[in-house]
Design an enzyme around this catalytic site. Structure first.
Site, PDB file in Angstrom:
ATOM      1  CD1 TRP A 134      -3.016   1.399   0.856  1.00 30.90           C
ATOM      2  CD2 TRP A 134      -1.454   2.437   2.069  1.00 30.90           C
ATOM      3  NE1 TRP A 134      -3.501   2.644   1.196  1.00 30.90           N
ATOM      4  CE2 TRP A 134      -2.562   3.306   1.937  1.00 30.90           C
ATOM      5  CE3 TRP A 134      -0.352   2.874   2.796  1.00 30.90           C
ATOM      6  CZ2 TRP A 134      -2.586   4.576   2.499  1.00 30.90           C
ATOM      7  CZ3 TRP A 134      -0.376   4.135   3.346  1.00 30.90           C
ATOM      8  CH2 TRP A 134      -1.480   4.970   3.199  1.00 30.90           C
ATOM      9  CG  HIS A 135       3.331   2.453   3.280  1.00 31.05           C
ATOM     10  ND1 HIS A 135       2.675   1.493   4.010  1.00 31.05           N
ATOM     11  CD2 HIS A 135       3.305   3.572   4.039  1.00 31.05           C
ATOM     12  CE1 HIS A 135       2.288   2.004   5.166  1.00 31.05           C
ATOM     13  NE2 HIS A 135       2.653   3.265   5.213  1.00 31.05           N
ATOM     14  N   GLY A 136       3.775   1.721  -1.349  1.00 29.97           N
ATOM     15  CA  GLY A 136       4.466   2.023  -2.593  1.00 29.97           C
ATOM     16  C   GLY A 136       4.618   0.826  -3.500  1.00 29.97           C
ATOM     17  CG  PHE A 150       3.669   6.657   0.924  1.00 28.53           C
ATOM     18  CD1 PHE A 150       4.660   6.199   0.064  1.00 28.53           C
ATOM     19  CD2 PHE A 150       4.041   7.284   2.095  1.00 28.53           C
ATOM     20  CE1 PHE A 150       5.997   6.379   0.387  1.00 28.53           C
ATOM     21  CE2 PHE A 150       5.381   7.453   2.424  1.00 28.53           C
ATOM     22  CZ  PHE A 150       6.353   6.998   1.576  1.00 28.53           C
TER      23      PHE A 150
END
Length: 498
Positions: A323-325, A498
């Site tokens: 999800w962050h990247g 993000f």
């Protein structure tokens, strides 16, 4: 539009506050919500008008699905509607955020040459997609009702939380917009909002942005750092990302309170945690809430045996990393965090004088638990910040090399900030050989200040602790003016990426 910009502070915010309370004063309640939603869309579209089309389509499709659930009478139609909702929201997120990552890996694995699209990532898409996905899931399960279009648009677009969270739920937002008591100006809420906003702005402008100078240089010099400079760089990043994101969250909560809207707490002094599990109960709390509610529990949570619980935990943190990247570095970071939480859940080591659901076999002092937790979190950020896995591995090599080349002088010299100008000029004239050491002292001072604030009351504790005294007012005024003077070095928020 950034919170830490002249346009936002001196133009946008006064206009939206005047419009909101002015319309409510004359009991134009629905028009006030239309105005707030319109201003929020302006706030979002200011970055790029192309983004407006994406969020409007996202809102329209999800709202239409919610409307269709009103007429659904069977489990089959509900499940079909839910499937469409999940595919649409995750498909939208996949296309804009993960398409190139997917194609890169296909090309690598199968030696193909599919063309990358280099798609521009819309700001906040991870946040407003999860926000709407939670609503659609709860609509299908009968836990949420269908709201009016303007209420739904206001819920999704409310500008304080639109582009970088916290990830809010419909049930904690829409009732607040519908409550008549929240339409009147509340001096207590407004003063708390000011405190939160100024403290968050100070975290961002006076700490995160300064430490970013060191971090950006350090990670650009990954293959040239020695052990000492590697430690300094990763410590700087640890505090930069915390002050950046928690500062944004504080500002978001402060802005919400100016409108009598209470946003959920997203950070609760996570660097005080004595275990990784506790850290994740304090860090990005609304994201953890989403994954627990909509992934971990549906997978069975901790009710299907120890092996399944471990697997569920790893899945959650794997997805959190992704999800962050869109990069394997984020996946590695998330997996490492998951393994550390699994270790905590095994109950082999516990913290003395802490209540535990399952007593641990070995108990250690809280200070030792804190050292371990803080150290492992720092190490995991090698993956989180590095541009590649090779870069992350090199940072670990730097750490293990146990060497010193004097690179710390180059790292520290990046702190060429206005506040240090007079001292730097004086030393250049009277003691030129001491300039490099002065920059190192300045960097160590910033790290010491960062540690100090981590263990003091956080912004929310300060805002909710008593009235706005003259001493507090003067302190906030000085911080605010200092931030305004420093806005010439405006940068974006890290979590915009993000």
């Amino acid at each position: 539009m950034l919170f830490n910009s002249f346009l936002f502070i001196f133009v946008f915010l006064p206009l939206v506050l005047l419009g909101w309370y002015g319309l409510n004063q004359y009991k134009h309640y629905e028009l006030a919500k239309v105005f707030l939603a319109g201003m929020s869309l302006w706030f979002y579209g200011y970055f790029n008008t192309y983004y407006l089309a994406i969020i409007i389509v996202s809102i329209a499709v999800n709202y239409f699905l919610s409307y269709l659930f009103t007429f659904s009478r069977t489990k089959l139609t509900n499940r079909l509607g839910l499937l469409v909702g999940i595919l649409f929201n995750l498909g939208l997120l996949f296309y804009f955020k993960y398409y190139d990552f997917f194609i890169e890996n296909i090309n690598f694995a199968f030696h193909t040459d599919f063309t990358l699209k280099h798609i521009l990532l819309p700001l906040g898409i991870s946040f407003f997609t999860f926000q709407q996905l939670s609503f659609i899931i709860d609509r299908c399960l009968g836990r949420a009702k269908h709201y009016s279009l303007i209420n739904y648009i206001t819920f999704v677009t409310f500008f304080p939380q639109l582009v970088a969270g916290p990830i809010v739920l419909y049930k904690e937002m829409i009732p607040q917009f519908e409550d008549p008591a929240n339409r009147k100006w509340n001096p207590h809420n407004f003063s708390q909002g000011i405190i939160l906003f100024v403290l968050g702005l100070s975290k961002k402008v006076l700490l995160a942005d300064v430490l970013a100078l060191v971090v950006n240089y350090g990670f650009a010099q990954t293959f040239h750092l020695d052990t000492i400079s590697t430690i300094i760089v990763i410590l700087s990043y640890t505090f930069e990302i915390y002050f950046d994101f928690s500062g944004y969250s504080d500002m978001a909560m402060g802005l919400g309170r100016m409108f009598n809207i209470i946003l959920p707490v997203n950070f609760n002094s996570p660097y005080r945690a004595c275990s990784v599990k506790e850290l994740w109960q304090r860090w990005h709390m609304t994201l953890s809430r989403f994954f627990i509610t909509y992934v971990y529990i549906p997978l069975g949570g901790s009710k299907k045996g120890k092996i399944q619980t471990i697997l569920n935990t790893i899945i959650v943190f794997f997805l959190s990393g992704l999800w962050h990247g869109a990069a394997w570095t984020y996946v590695a970071w998330g997996t490492m965090q998951g393994l550390l939480v699994v270790w905590d859940n095994l109950g082999i080591i516990g913290i003395k004088n802490r209540e535990e659901k399952h007593p641990a076999k070995i108990h250690i002092p809280a200070w030792l638990g804190w050292i371990g937790t803080f150290t492992f979190f720092n190490l995991s950020l090698f993956f989180f910040r590095s541009e590649s896995m090779a870069g992350a591995i090199q940072m670990f090599r730097n750490l293990g090399a146990m060497n010193y080349t004097g690179k710390i002088f180059d790292v520290a010299s990046t702190l060429d900030i206005p506040e240090f100008y007079v001292i730097q000029e004086a030393l250049s004239i009277f003691a030129p050989n001491a300039v490099g050491y002065a920059y190192i002292a300045l960097l160590l001072f910033y790290l010491a200040i960062s540690f100090f604030f981590v263990f003091r009351k956080n912004a929310l504790e300060i805002a909710e602790n008593g009235k706005m005294t003259s001493r507090k007012c003067w302190g906030l005024s000085i911080l605010f003016v200092w931030c305004i003077v420093s806005l010439s070095q405006v940068s974006t928020f890290l979590y915009f990426n993000f």
